[in-house]
Design a protein around this motif. Sequence first.
Motif, PDB file in Angstrom:
ATOM      1  N   ALA A 367       0.859  -1.199   0.000  1.00 28.84           N
ATOM      2  CA  ALA A 367       0.000   0.000   0.000  1.00 28.84           C
ATOM      3  C   ALA A 367       0.888   1.240   0.000  1.00 28.84           C
ATOM      4  N   ASP A 368       1.607   1.414  -1.110  1.00 30.67           N
ATOM      5  CA  ASP A 368       2.467   2.595  -1.324  1.00 30.67           C
ATOM      6  C   ASP A 368       1.695   3.537  -2.237  1.00 30.67           C
ATOM      7  N   MET A 369       1.218   4.637  -1.687  1.00 33.16           N
ATOM      8  CA  MET A 369       0.332   5.515  -2.455  1.00 33.16           C
ATOM      9  C   MET A 369       0.619   6.970  -2.086  1.00 33.16           C
ATOM     10  N   VAL A 370       0.148   7.866  -2.938  1.00 35.63           N
ATOM     11  CA  VAL A 370       0.267   9.290  -2.624  1.00 35.63           C
ATOM     12  C   VAL A 370      -1.073   9.979  -2.840  1.00 35.63           C
ATOM     13  N   LEU A 371      -1.424  10.806  -1.876  1.00 37.00           N
ATOM     14  CA  LEU A 371      -2.592  11.690  -2.021  1.00 37.00           C
ATOM     15  C   LEU A 371      -2.068  13.058  -2.413  1.00 37.00           C
ATOM     16  N   TRP A 372      -2.589  13.554  -3.511  1.00 41.05           N
ATOM     17  CA  TRP A 372      -2.126  14.836  -4.049  1.00 41.05           C
ATOM     18  C   TRP A 372      -3.218  15.889  -3.944  1.00 41.05           C
ATOM     19  N   ASN A 373      -2.808  17.119  -3.758  1.00 43.54           N
ATOM     20  CA  ASN A 373      -3.734  18.243  -3.860  1.00 43.54           C
ATOM     21  C   ASN A 373      -3.936  18.547  -5.339  1.00 43.54           C
ATOM     22  N   VAL A 381       1.524  16.674 -13.929  1.00 41.36           N
ATOM     23  CA  VAL A 381       2.565  16.705 -14.959  1.00 41.36           C
ATOM     24  C   VAL A 381       2.799  18.126 -15.475  1.00 41.36           C
ATOM     25  N   ALA A 382       1.754  18.941 -15.479  1.00 37.76           N
ATOM     26  CA  ALA A 382       1.830  20.242 -16.163  1.00 37.76           C
ATOM     27  C   ALA A 382       2.689  21.262 -15.425  1.00 37.76           C
ATOM     28  N   ARG A 383       2.663  21.224 -14.090  1.00 34.27           N
ATOM     29  CA  ARG A 383       3.323  22.310 -13.354  1.00 34.27           C
ATOM     30  C   ARG A 383       4.825  22.068 -13.232  1.00 34.27           C
ATOM     31  N   ILE A 384       5.561  23.129 -13.042  1.00 37.83           N
ATOM     32  CA  ILE A 384       7.023  23.062 -12.967  1.00 37.83           C
ATOM     33  C   ILE A 384       7.465  23.656 -11.638  1.00 37.83           C
ATOM     34  N   GLY A 385       8.129  22.843 -10.822  1.00 37.91           N
ATOM     35  CA  GLY A 385       8.669  23.368  -9.567  1.00 37.91           C
ATOM     36  C   GLY A 385       7.629  23.565  -8.485  1.00 37.91           C
ATOM     37  N   PHE A 386       6.489  22.873  -8.612  1.00 40.69           N
ATOM     38  CA  PHE A 386       5.434  22.975  -7.595  1.00 40.69           C
ATOM     39  C   PHE A 386       5.180  21.579  -7.048  1.00 40.69           C
ATOM     40  N   ASN A 387       5.046  21.476  -5.744  1.00 43.36           N
ATOM     41  CA  ASN A 387       4.848  20.154  -5.135  1.00 43.36           C
ATOM     42  C   ASN A 387       3.464  20.053  -4.513  1.00 43.36           C
ATOM     43  N   PRO A 388       2.538  19.351  -5.174  1.00 42.89           N
ATOM     44  CA  PRO A 388       1.166  19.258  -4.652  1.00 42.89           C
ATOM     45  C   PRO A 388       0.950  18.090  -3.685  1.00 42.89           C
ATOM     46  N   LEU A 389       2.011  17.543  -3.107  1.00 42.24           N
ATOM     47  CA  LEU A 389       1.839  16.381  -2.225  1.00 42.24           C
ATOM     48  C   LEU A 389       0.989  16.723  -0.996  1.00 42.24           C
TER      49      LEU A 389
END
Length: 400
Positions: A367-373, A381-389
């Motif tokens: 159960a290795d998963m990530v919840l993203w904003n 994929v579209a954004r550059i240098g932004f971390n929505p984790l």
Amino acid sequence: MTATLWTNARVVTADGSIDRAPQAGALDVLTEGGRILAVGPGLAGDGHRIVDCGGRLLTPAPVDCHTHIVFGGDRANEFEMRLDGVPYTQIAQAGGGIKASMRATRAMSVEALVTASLPRLDHLLAEGVCTVEVKSGYGLSVASELTMLRAARALGHARRVRVCTTWLAAHALPPEYDGRPEAYIAEVAIAGLEAAHAEGLVDAVDSFCEGIAFTPAQLAPLYDRARALGLPVKIHSEQLSHSGGTAFAARYGALSADHLEHATEADAQAMAASGTVAVLLPGAFYALRETVLPPVAAFRAAGVPMALATDCNPGTSPLTSILLAMNMGATLFRLTVAECLLGITAHAARALGLQEVTGRIAPGLAADMVLWNAETPAQLVARIGFNPLHARIFQGEVVA
Ligand code: NIG
Ligand code: FE
């Protein structure tokens, strides 16, 4: 043990096609004891701990399947040299490049290497990475290559992450073996592999097949030995020129061939036949300002799975962002959003031989998963240098 129900998420399983606009709550994920028990609609049952994901995107955790994060020193000076117009091959031939990192790495203990590498690892983890491959290849002596992989294993104890180790002694020829590549392969790459394997330090064997490194004929004894030891192989091939490493490694059933800018249609077909994953490394392409693109259309046509990785290293790809690797895969190599996401999840896991362990949200897997904003894969994929984790979930537990 209490099962956990992850509900009200936009789930991207990476277990088939990738939905462009996953619906919140259409799928639930049930986990227990670090594993995924079930994926589907309406899984709520008595006694489950419920996590409301707030309509966020839930994906498999990224797998960074090609890194050199363990190293000593720094090569920003080479970045400046390249800005002055000196090519990478010339820097390497003049004793810089991999050999510069070798000098710094040889001077370091396991502990010093762990301390130096942790900030790089932490950057990857901050973007949700739960599995990271770590190569040796800057020691170039038996003792120092072992030290590197001991440091790699230690990283896996210092943080909540799965570390896969790769023996890359055949990365460059150290000065003491100048003109004697066969002796280096026998006395360091093969002898060291046996010692490292006996110590449980090796998950796979890799090499750099290139004009400035090794030829397939020089590498054959190493790959024969890996096969005899039952170890899977990989290769850095066709990065700067076409040197034949891809077809060579395919003959050994390689897990992956990596870089591949100069690969041909015949290489793609050989990879399809051997089930070898194409690991594309846009960070190195970008940093070296390469102009020859990897043959993505040929990989698609042949059905070769493509993965993306950071190739984090001190020279040609000082990149510690798996999200930026995806963005570069799309922008520079014209991969689709779905290909990018599969490239850092299901296909990356396969490049490490871990497809039955991680990389997808499917029953039985970790159960290795990530919840993203985020609401859609394209937003990752579209954004550059932004971390929505929003949350990194390693083996069923929120760890960041
Ligand atoms: O993956 N291609 C060879 N090895 C590394 C670069 C190593 C270095 O320059 O330190 C790579 O790009
Ligand atoms: Fe590499």
